[in-house]
Scaffold this active site. Structure first.
Site, PDB file in Angstrom:
ATOM      1  N   SER A 172     -76.916 -56.088   4.830  1.00  0.00           N
ATOM      2  CA  SER A 172     -76.577 -55.356   3.621  1.00  0.00           C
ATOM      3  C   SER A 172     -75.949 -53.998   3.959  1.00  0.00           C
ATOM      4  O   SER A 172     -74.937 -53.941   4.645  1.00  0.00           O
ATOM      5  CB  SER A 172     -77.825 -55.216   2.734  1.00  0.00           C
ATOM      6  N   ASP A 183     -77.100 -61.139  -0.515  1.00  0.00           N
ATOM      7  CA  ASP A 183     -77.668 -60.085   0.334  1.00  0.00           C
ATOM      8  C   ASP A 183     -78.659 -60.641   1.350  1.00  0.00           C
ATOM      9  O   ASP A 183     -79.616 -61.338   1.007  1.00  0.00           O
ATOM     10  CB  ASP A 183     -78.373 -59.075  -0.577  1.00  0.00           C
TER      11      ASP A 183
END
Length: 297
Positions: free
Chosen positions: A49, A163
């Site tokens: 991320s 993510d």
């Protein structure tokens, strides 16, 4: 007469593992700055991320440019980068943000980076991590930052990815075969800092409102049922999803780090700033620097 000459110490090589956590990931910049100043050489990066984003930009040699941009960007400019998708899979397409960063950094291929780099995302359909260590850098970053509900999933080689923090917020495994002196992991889902909670509660809501949160709230309010409008006084849908995701990542990170401990482990409190409070760049960068200094000096 014998001269006293100071012998230069060889650099310690580092495998750097940068965790997920949204805007708290700006603290990664401060950690990197401290390492640079103290004779450490980063030879490998594994990121998830925001950790994938900061790590990728550093690997491309453009962290100075990105830091200047992050420190200078205003709330209005941040909002201008939000391109609403109008899809059920996420509020924001992310094209504007990625295109802006590509202009800043360049359209780079991972295999051309001077250091080893892996971005980690999640294949939620097959419940597995996806390690991206080749191809376009910003395709890998876009997949890794696909925060559920906020960004739309990113199709990477025919697979929809979200993510990486959903499955592995601090991805140490890609560094296992590195021939470096030490592995340093930065976890952005650390224990709640009660002092931080106090300081936030004593500040005005306006000062601590994220521009991203404003945009999400505005969007969601168009569809809000008046029968549950009383909930907005305390808990909005964004707040619940944000805190739930942070709590989930924190729990997973603790389990992963217990199973695969790093040589050095730095922790940023998960309430140091909100996931989407990117306007607090200077504060987060300094927090990362001071955390590294305190724990590694």
């Amino acid at each position: 007469m014998t001269e006293n000459k100071q012998i230069a110490q060889p650099q310690k090589t580092v495998s750097l593992v940068l965790g997920s956590g949204g805007a708290r990931g700006l603290a990664h910049i401060g950690v990197i700055r401290w390492l640079e100043e103290n004779n450490y050489k980063i030879e490998s990066i594994s990121g998830c991320s925001m950790g994938a984003l900061i790590g990728g930009i550093y690997a491309a040699g453009k962290l100075d440019d990105f830091e200047r941009w992050a420190r200078a960007i205003s709330k209005v400019e941040i909002i201008a980068l939000l391109d609403l998708s109008w899809k059920k899979s996420g509020l924001v397409k992310g094209d504007k943000i990625i295109n802006t960063l590509t202009e800043l950094v360049g359209d780079v291929a991972i295999e051309d980076l001077p250091i080893k780099y892996t971005a980690v995302a999640a294949d939620i359909l097959n419940e597995k991590e996806v390690w991206m260590n080749s191809g376009r850098l910003f395709d890998a970053i876009r997949a890794s930052i696909s925060l559920p509900l906020f960004f739309t999933p990113f199709n990477y080689n025919g697979v929809d990815l979200i993510d990486g923090g959903v499955l592995n917020p601090v991805p140490i495994a890609p560094t296992f075969n590195d021939a470096t002196d030490l592995t340093l992991a930065v976890n952005l889902g650390g224990k709640v800092d009660t002092q931080e909670v106090t300081s936030v509660s004593n500040s005005s809501a306006k000062e601590n409102t994220s521009p991203f949160s404003d945009k999400v709230t505005e969007f969601v309010s168009r569809f809000k049922d008046s029968s549950v409008s009383h909930l907005s006084k305390d808990w909005g849908a964004y707040d619940i999803a944000n805190q739930a995701f942070d709590a989930m990542q924190s729990t997973i990170a603790r389990q992963k780090l217990a199973a695969y401990p790093a040589d050095i482990y730095l922790e940023i409190a998960r309430n140091a700033c909100g996931t989407l409070e990117f306007h607090r760049a200077a504060e987060m960068i300094e927090l990362g620097y001071q955390t590294a200094k305190k724990n590694m000096s």
